[in-house]
Motif scaffolding. Structure first.
Motif, mmCIF file in Angstrom:
data_model
loop_
_atom_site.group_PDB
_atom_site.id
_atom_site.type_symbol
_atom_site.label_atom_id
_atom_site.label_comp_id
_atom_site.label_asym_id
_atom_site.label_seq_id
_atom_site.Cartn_x
_atom_site.Cartn_y
_atom_site.Cartn_z
ATOM 1 N N GLY A 140 39.764 39.369 38.372
ATOM 2 C CA GLY A 140 38.760 38.333 38.166
ATOM 3 C C GLY A 140 37.410 38.808 37.705
ATOM 4 O O GLY A 140 36.426 38.082 37.792
ATOM 5 N N ASN A 141 37.333 40.048 37.181
ATOM 6 C CA ASN A 141 36.009 40.505 36.787
ATOM 7 C C ASN A 141 35.964 41.266 35.468
ATOM 8 O O ASN A 141 34.886 41.667 35.041
ATOM 9 C CB ASN A 141 35.405 41.362 37.897
ATOM 10 N N GLN A 142 37.095 41.460 34.794
ATOM 11 C CA GLN A 142 37.091 42.165 33.522
ATOM 12 C C GLN A 142 37.764 41.350 32.448
ATOM 13 O O GLN A 142 38.847 40.788 32.667
ATOM 14 C CB GLN A 142 37.825 43.509 33.651
ATOM 15 N N PHE A 143 37.110 41.305 31.279
ATOM 16 C CA PHE A 143 37.665 40.607 30.137
ATOM 17 C C PHE A 143 38.181 41.610 29.116
ATOM 18 O O PHE A 143 37.551 42.623 28.839
ATOM 19 C CB PHE A 143 36.591 39.744 29.455
ATOM 20 N N LEU A 171 41.270 37.320 31.095
ATOM 21 C CA LEU A 171 40.571 37.764 32.307
ATOM 22 C C LEU A 171 41.588 38.416 33.228
ATOM 23 O O LEU A 171 42.621 37.825 33.551
ATOM 24 C CB LEU A 171 39.904 36.580 32.996
#
Lengths: 116, 112
Positions: B97-100, B93
């Motif tokens: 905090g928003n893309q894997f 991650l």
């Protein structure tokens, strides 16, 4: 049962014919995401949404659109599909979101798309 | 963006032996590292995860270790069983905090 559902599971279409793959979750999750899975490349993120009306591009957004009008639904739209979009697509959700991504992602069963 | 490398791409072990899969990442600010198991015809399912403030986590036969300095983390499966046969993916991650970002997967075969 807590789950992520996708429809259709299998789709064969032709180049240029608009299509929509639906995704729905019943866990009241804020975060939703679309991935495509290709041999040797793993899963690549297409788009994600942190909450209703909040969407952003992932790693491979070209040729795709999404919308998040309701919390539970996150459809993937291919306006003019091309053969290089032939792939296995997964929708996922988690309880993260604007409050901070802090939980596991739950994946749907996948949609196998073939574009001729 | 983040660059995640996963090795090996295939792994065969005898039942009862241990299996280890390793992933490296590039962004030192990344802070969440899950592992997923994908069985044939199904979506990935989380099996274990670790956060950057922890060096090791164990859940029965499965453990994950994290070396933040070297930017790598590993999945350890002990006493392997035929039902452990699947494709395993690591993920990272991003610090936003928003893309894997996912590794390319390891196909594990446990030979009875």
């Amino acid at each position: 049962e807590a789950q992520v559902t996708q429809n259709p599971r299998y789709l064969i279409t032709v180049t240029g014919k608009k299509l929509t793959v639906t995704c729905s979750q019943n866990m009241n999750h804020e975060y939703m995401s679309w991935y495509r899975q290709d041999p040797g490349l793993g899963l690549r993120q297409i788009y994600y949404s942190m909450n209703v009306e909040v969407t952003d591009k992932g790693d491979v957004p070209e040729g795709y659109k999404v919308s998040r009008k309701e919390k539970r639904n996150f459809p993937l739209i291919l306006e003019s599909p091309s053969p290089n979009q032939t792939s296995l697509y997964f929708c996922a959700s988690s309880s993260g979101g604007l409050a901070g991504l802090s939980d596991t992602q739950y994946f749907g069963p996948g949609t196998r798309l073939t574009v001729l | 963006g983040e660059n995640v490398e996963q090795h090996p791409s295939t792994l065969s072990v005898q039942e009862g032996d241990s299996a280890v899969i390793k992933c490296t990442y590039s962004d030192s600010a990344s802070n969440y590292f899950p592992w997923y198991k994908q069985e044939l015809g199904k979506g990935p399912q989380l099996i274990i995860d670790i956060r950057s403030n922890v060096g090791e986590k164990k859940d029965q036969r499965i453990a994950v270790t994290l070396n933040k300095t070297a930017k790598h983390f590993s999945l350890h499966i002990t006493e392997t069983q035929p039902e452990d046969s699947a494709v395993y993916f690591c993920a990272v991650l991003t610090n936003t905090g928003n893309q894997f970002y996912f590794g390319t997967g390891t196909s594990l075969t446990v030979i009875p």
